[in-house]
Enzyme design. Structure first.
Site, short mmCIF file in Angstrom:
data_model
loop_
_atom_site.label_atom_id
_atom_site.label_comp_id
_atom_site.label_asym_id
_atom_site.label_seq_id
_atom_site.Cartn_x
_atom_site.Cartn_y
_atom_site.Cartn_z
N GLY A 1 -8.29 9.18 9.32
CA GLY A 1 -8.63 9.36 10.73
C GLY A 1 -9.73 10.35 11.01
O GLY A 1 -10.09 10.55 12.18
N LYS B 1 0.87 -1.17 0.00
CA LYS B 1 0.00 0.00 0.00
C LYS B 1 0.91 1.22 0.00
O LYS B 1 1.61 1.49 0.97
CB LYS B 1 -0.92 0.02 1.22
CG LYS B 1 -1.82 1.25 1.24
CD LYS B 1 -2.54 1.42 2.56
CE LYS B 1 -3.23 2.79 2.59
NZ LYS B 1 -3.81 3.08 3.91
#
Length: 254
Positions: free
Chosen positions: A154, A93
């Site tokens: 987040g 990733k």
């Protein structure tokens, strides 16, 4: 179930391994979520040592290392090479961040790093925006998966730009697409799957919940519901009402 670089995974839920109250709760949350892939940050988790790496392997699911915290092509490439050696996987990733306030992808560096890593044999999962031109360049660079954000990492804001994500899905119908970042609620995950996305990657929403295990289970159920809804060919939204009860058979009085 989604297929990435020729590998079929057992669930469209991809779950991160950071920020849990304890390793035991993390492991229990993974079991509750039935996640198909575990994402791991070499830079952020490196201090945990062999115990952490053993715990990840004990999950028994594919591992997707990431380059979280990298701000340049050089940093990302070096971290990727270390991750490949440690976790023995070509999967990566790829994150290249412009600044620490927004954690927004640096799309110019991202495309360059994707090209370098793809040429080096990595199978790159790029964390990107939903911009069509950027995504096209990532595919040209060798990526066979795209991971556009739903919202900043987040933030828990869900899908900030459903229109853009829908357009991306329509533009690249045969490319595996994963909504990555910004998921805060099960309804956000369901919405991503309703748009026809192949998977959802999340971490904070589970790890920082009051009950991570219960939230992991809720996310799994929401993703399953969203996937079923997309496959059921849902009705189109409309501006005007449409009666659901037919006039045929109703009594005529007077």
């Amino acid at each position: 179930m989604p297929v990435f670089y020729g590998t079929r995974v057992e669930s469209p839920l991809m779950l991160g391994t950071a920020q849990y109250p304890s390793p035991a709760i993390m492991a229990e949350a993974f079991r509750a979520s039935r996640a198909g892939i575990a994402t791991v940050s070499l830079r952020r988790e490196g201090g945990a040592g062999q115990d952490f790496h053993r715990l990840i392997k004990d999950l028994g699911i594919p591992v997707l290392p990431n380059t979280a915290g990298c701000h340049s092509v050089r940093e990302a490439v070096t971290t990727a090479q270390m991750a490949r050696e440690l976790f023995e996987t070509p999967w990566l990733k790829l994150e290249v961040i412009r600044d620490d306030d927004t954690l927004c992808p640096d799309v110019i560096a991202l495309v360059e790093a994707a090209r370098v890593l793809s040429d080096d044999g990595f199978q790159v999962f790029p964390y990107c925006t939903e911009d069509l031109s950027v995504c096209g360049r990532l595919l040209d660079a060798g990526c066979q998966v795209l991971m556009p954000w739903g919202a900043p990492i987040g933030s828990g804001r869900g899908l900030n730009n459903p229109y853009g994500l829908r357009s991306l899905r329509a533009h690249f119908p045969d490319v595996p697409l994963v909504v990555d970042a910004g998921i805060g609620l099960p309804s956000h995950a369901a919405q991503a799957m309703e748009l026809g996305y192949d998977a959802v990657l999340l971490n904070t929403a589970v790890a920082k919940a009051g009950d991570p295990v219960a939230m992991a289970r809720a996310m799994a159920l929401a993703i399953e519901a969203g996937q079923l809804a997309h496959g059921a060919n849902p009705i189109e939204a409309r501006d005007m009402a449409a009666p659901s009860t037919p006039l045929f058979g109703m009594a005529v009085l007077g």
